[in-house]
Design a protein around this motif. Structure first.
Motif, mmCIF file in Angstrom:
data_model
loop_
_atom_site.group_PDB
_atom_site.id
_atom_site.type_symbol
_atom_site.label_atom_id
_atom_site.label_comp_id
_atom_site.label_asym_id
_atom_site.label_seq_id
_atom_site.Cartn_x
_atom_site.Cartn_y
_atom_site.Cartn_z
ATOM 1 N N ASP A 1 7.183 -32.097 -23.859
ATOM 2 C CA ASP A 1 5.853 -31.625 -24.235
ATOM 3 C C ASP A 1 4.762 -32.463 -23.577
ATOM 4 O O ASP A 1 3.741 -31.928 -23.129
ATOM 5 C CB ASP A 1 5.680 -31.655 -25.758
ATOM 6 N N GLU A 33 -9.248 -39.467 -29.517
ATOM 7 C CA GLU A 33 -8.273 -38.692 -30.291
ATOM 8 C C GLU A 33 -6.984 -39.498 -30.382
ATOM 9 O O GLU A 33 -6.730 -40.372 -29.555
ATOM 10 C CB GLU A 33 -8.008 -37.354 -29.597
ATOM 11 N N LEU A 74 -2.697 -38.772 -31.509
ATOM 12 C CA LEU A 74 -1.621 -37.914 -32.006
ATOM 13 C C LEU A 74 -0.416 -38.791 -32.312
ATOM 14 O O LEU A 74 -0.002 -39.597 -31.477
ATOM 15 C CB LEU A 74 -1.226 -36.864 -30.966
ATOM 16 N N PRO A 132 3.577 -36.029 -31.786
ATOM 17 C CA PRO A 132 3.063 -34.691 -31.482
ATOM 18 C C PRO A 132 4.183 -33.656 -31.512
ATOM 19 O O PRO A 132 5.295 -33.910 -31.067
ATOM 20 C CB PRO A 132 2.475 -34.837 -30.082
ATOM 21 N N ASP A 149 3.947 -30.375 -30.252
ATOM 22 C CA ASP A 149 3.994 -29.375 -29.188
ATOM 23 C C ASP A 149 3.055 -29.757 -28.044
ATOM 24 O O ASP A 149 2.170 -30.597 -28.199
ATOM 25 C CB ASP A 149 3.629 -27.989 -29.723
ATOM 26 N N GLN A 200 0.777 -27.924 -26.695
ATOM 27 C CA GLN A 200 -0.583 -27.422 -26.878
ATOM 28 C C GLN A 200 -1.485 -28.454 -27.546
ATOM 29 O O GLN A 200 -2.636 -28.622 -27.143
ATOM 30 C CB GLN A 200 -0.579 -26.112 -27.697
ATOM 31 N N SER A 201 -0.984 -29.149 -28.557
ATOM 32 C CA SER A 201 -1.814 -30.163 -29.217
ATOM 33 C C SER A 201 -2.123 -31.315 -28.262
ATOM 34 O O SER A 201 -3.234 -31.851 -28.272
ATOM 35 C CB SER A 201 -1.142 -30.676 -30.495
ATOM 36 N N SER A 261 -2.295 -31.010 -24.947
ATOM 37 C CA SER A 261 -3.244 -30.446 -23.980
ATOM 38 C C SER A 261 -4.657 -30.408 -24.538
ATOM 39 O O SER A 261 -5.622 -30.714 -23.835
ATOM 40 C CB SER A 261 -2.829 -29.031 -23.564
ATOM 41 N N ARG A 262 -4.792 -30.030 -25.811
ATOM 42 C CA ARG A 262 -6.126 -29.999 -26.438
ATOM 43 C C ARG A 262 -6.740 -31.391 -26.450
ATOM 44 O O ARG A 262 -7.922 -31.562 -26.147
ATOM 45 C CB ARG A 262 -6.045 -29.438 -27.854
ATOM 46 N N ALA A 263 -5.948 -32.384 -26.796
ATOM 47 C CA ALA A 263 -6.454 -33.760 -26.818
ATOM 48 C C ALA A 263 -6.791 -34.234 -25.411
ATOM 49 O O ALA A 263 -7.820 -34.898 -25.209
ATOM 50 C CB ALA A 263 -5.433 -34.687 -27.481
#
Length: 108
Positions: free
Chosen positions: A42, A88, A90, A93, A95, A97-98, A100-102
């Motif tokens: 991921d 940010e 995590l 994590p 996935d 996507q989370s 990538s958002r960060a």
């Protein structure tokens, strides 16, 4: 820059980290940690679109000062920073996507 695939036991000082320019992700964990190994696909997928982000992969554990300065409790912990400031975080994590958002928050 881009994703780093190997944990290092040579950690920078907190002052060095706080003075870094640009986007940086610090990944705290160990090579033998099952959660850390499970997150690598991921993390790699998320970094594909963020190849200019600096990735510091720091081996953590008892007596490791950098991890303690960030109050790391569980692995992997990803700390997303821009110009030496945490934006940010995590922990374990779930996935790509989370992640990538960060990454998008620090890589503009």
């Amino acid at each position: 820059m881009g994703m780093n695939h190997t944990y290092t036991d040579k950690e920078p000082t907190r002052d060095e980290v706080d003075s870094l320019d640009g986007p940086t992700v610090i990944e705290f964990g160990t090579a033998w940690c099952g959660y850390c190994r499970g997150a690598q696909d991921d993390i790699a997928a998320a970094f594909e679109d963020h190849s200019t982000v600096r990735h510091l992969k720091i081996e953590d554990g008892p007596g490791r000062r950098l991890g303690r300065s960030f109050r790391v409790k569980l692995w992997p912990t990803l700390v997303f920073m821009r110009d030496g400031q945490e934006v940010e975080r995590l922990v374990r994590p779930a996935d790509a996507q989370s992640i990538s958002r960060a990454l998008s928050q620090i890589d503009s």
